[in-house]
Structure formats: structure tokens, C-alpha cells
Design a protein around this motif. Sequence first.
Motif, PDB file in Angstrom:
ATOM      1  N   ILE A 220       9.195  83.285  37.515  1.00  0.00           N
ATOM      2  CA  ILE A 220       8.962  82.793  36.159  1.00  0.00           C
ATOM      3  C   ILE A 220      10.153  83.174  35.288  1.00  0.00           C
ATOM      4  O   ILE A 220      10.579  84.327  35.294  1.00  0.00           O
ATOM      5  CB  ILE A 220       7.683  83.420  35.547  1.00  0.00           C
ATOM      6  CG1 ILE A 220       6.480  83.222  36.467  1.00  0.00           C
ATOM      7  CG2 ILE A 220       7.443  82.904  34.142  1.00  0.00           C
ATOM      8  CD1 ILE A 220       5.962  81.820  36.522  1.00  0.00           C
TER       9      ILE A 220
ATOM     10  N   TYR B 158       6.190  86.665  41.733  1.00  0.00           N
ATOM     11  CA  TYR B 158       4.795  86.821  42.091  1.00  0.00           C
ATOM     12  C   TYR B 158       4.607  86.229  43.474  1.00  0.00           C
ATOM     13  O   TYR B 158       4.994  85.105  43.712  1.00  0.00           O
ATOM     14  CB  TYR B 158       3.885  86.099  41.102  1.00  0.00           C
ATOM     15  CG  TYR B 158       3.988  86.656  39.713  1.00  0.00           C
ATOM     16  CD1 TYR B 158       3.175  87.709  39.310  1.00  0.00           C
ATOM     17  CD2 TYR B 158       4.927  86.164  38.812  1.00  0.00           C
ATOM     18  CE1 TYR B 158       3.285  88.245  38.049  1.00  0.00           C
ATOM     19  CE2 TYR B 158       5.026  86.693  37.550  1.00  0.00           C
ATOM     20  CZ  TYR B 158       4.209  87.725  37.162  1.00  0.00           C
ATOM     21  OH  TYR B 158       4.320  88.273  35.914  1.00  0.00           O
TER      22      TYR B 158
ATOM     23  N   LEU C 134      -2.185  80.492  37.664  1.00  0.00           N
ATOM     24  CA  LEU C 134      -1.173  80.493  38.712  1.00  0.00           C
ATOM     25  C   LEU C 134      -1.699  81.212  39.955  1.00  0.00           C
ATOM     26  O   LEU C 134      -1.531  80.733  41.072  1.00  0.00           O
ATOM     27  CB  LEU C 134       0.117  81.155  38.223  1.00  0.00           C
ATOM     28  CG  LEU C 134       1.238  81.265  39.247  1.00  0.00           C
ATOM     29  CD1 LEU C 134       1.683  79.893  39.720  1.00  0.00           C
ATOM     30  CD2 LEU C 134       2.405  82.036  38.666  1.00  0.00           C
TER      31      LEU C 134
ATOM     32  N   ASP D 152       0.123  80.455  31.916  1.00  0.00           N
ATOM     33  CA  ASP D 152      -1.189  80.967  32.305  1.00  0.00           C
ATOM     34  C   ASP D 152      -1.103  81.601  33.690  1.00  0.00           C
ATOM     35  O   ASP D 152      -1.245  80.938  34.714  1.00  0.00           O
ATOM     36  CB  ASP D 152      -2.202  79.818  32.292  1.00  0.00           C
ATOM     37  CG  ASP D 152      -3.626  80.267  32.578  1.00  0.00           C
ATOM     38  OD1 ASP D 152      -3.827  81.423  33.011  1.00  0.00           O
ATOM     39  OD2 ASP D 152      -4.536  79.445  32.366  1.00  0.00           O
ATOM     40  N   MET D 153      -0.888  82.910  33.743  1.00  0.00           N
ATOM     41  CA  MET D 153      -0.692  83.617  35.006  1.00  0.00           C
ATOM     42  C   MET D 153      -1.983  83.675  35.832  1.00  0.00           C
ATOM     43  O   MET D 153      -1.936  83.688  37.051  1.00  0.00           O
ATOM     44  CB  MET D 153      -0.158  85.027  34.753  1.00  0.00           C
ATOM     45  CG  MET D 153       1.181  85.043  33.997  1.00  0.00           C
ATOM     46  SD  MET D 153       2.415  83.943  34.721  1.00  0.00           S
ATOM     47  CE  MET D 153       2.731  84.778  36.243  1.00  0.00           C
ATOM     48  N   GLU D 154      -3.125  83.707  35.176  1.00  0.00           N
ATOM     49  CA  GLU D 154      -4.396  83.726  35.895  1.00  0.00           C
ATOM     50  C   GLU D 154      -4.575  82.428  36.673  1.00  0.00           C
ATOM     51  O   GLU D 154      -4.979  82.436  37.838  1.00  0.00           O
ATOM     52  CB  GLU D 154      -5.548  83.926  34.911  1.00  0.00           C
ATOM     53  CG  GLU D 154      -6.882  84.151  35.587  1.00  0.00           C
ATOM     54  CD  GLU D 154      -7.975  84.471  34.570  1.00  0.00           C
ATOM     55  OE1 GLU D 154      -9.080  83.935  34.764  1.00  0.00           O
ATOM     56  OE2 GLU D 154      -7.721  85.237  33.622  1.00  0.00           O
TER      57      GLU D 154
END
Length: 168
Positions: A152, A166, A133, A129-131
Amino acid sequence: MLDSLVTSKTRVKLLLKFFSHSNSGYLRSLAKEFDESTNSVRVELNRLTEAGLLVSEDEGKTKMYKANTSHPFFNEIKGMVSKFLGLDDLMERIVKRMGAVDMAYIVGDYANGIDSGTIQMVLIGKNLDMEYLGFLKEKTYEKVQRKVEVSIMQSDPGDIQGILVYGK
């Protein structure tokens, strides 16, 4: 937790400063940063130096203080400060809420006991779940004043297409 073990608020601030935020400081800048009298900061600096937790060296007319990395309890105090600041909690939340995290590591300077102001993490998993993160990285920065960089990697070796980095 830390403030219940150590009754002096100034001493807690000094422990947090030297065992997490920075490597060195001098009396007047610490007093200004903490909004404390130079006398109260001096007393605590002297106590921590006498206990061997801090070391000092003269730089011209200024006495610089820093954590004594060779003290037998250095790593334990650094660990307590880290828990107090919530870094352990951060890792636990990431693993629980990010999705299918197989492994999570703190790497780089922080893992080597150097506080460069950046926490580098490696997450290995699938469909993360990048949001969430992004939300966690912002909250971490607000709470511990550290930039968070996350790499990642896909958990299935056949799916690895490189590392995505990121940063805040």
C-alpha cells in the motif's frame, strides 16, 4: 465460460493446471489429482500436445508435460484462464470497494507470466479499507489457491511514509 467453450472436462482441468496452477506435470500424478482415469488424461494430453499448446520431455521413464510458452496463443489462453479463475474480478472489486484507490497493479512473478503461487499487488490510494482487503485476500486464496501480498502506498507524495506489505 471456459467450460462452455471446451466440452471435455478433463481438457478444462488440464488447461487450468498448465496455464495457471503449475508449470509441469506427468500422466499418473495428473490422473490422481483430477480423479480421472489415466486413459482419459492421456488422450487429452496427446490432443493438447498435438495442438502445440503443451510440450513434453522425457525425464527418465516419466514424460513431463508443460505449457508451451512460445505458442502464439499462450498469452490469450493464460488470460482466459485468469478470467475464469476470477483474478480480473478480484482487481475490479478491490478498486471499487477499497476506498480511494487511485491505481492498482499486479506486479512480480504473476505479472511476468510466472506462477509462483503468490500474487503481488500494489495499491496506491488514501484511507483504504484494510479490513475489506483482508477479507478479499482470504477469498482469493480460497478461490484460486494463491497467496496474495499487497503493498500500500499513499497517493499524496507528501504523505508517503514507506510501503506497508500485507501478506496472507
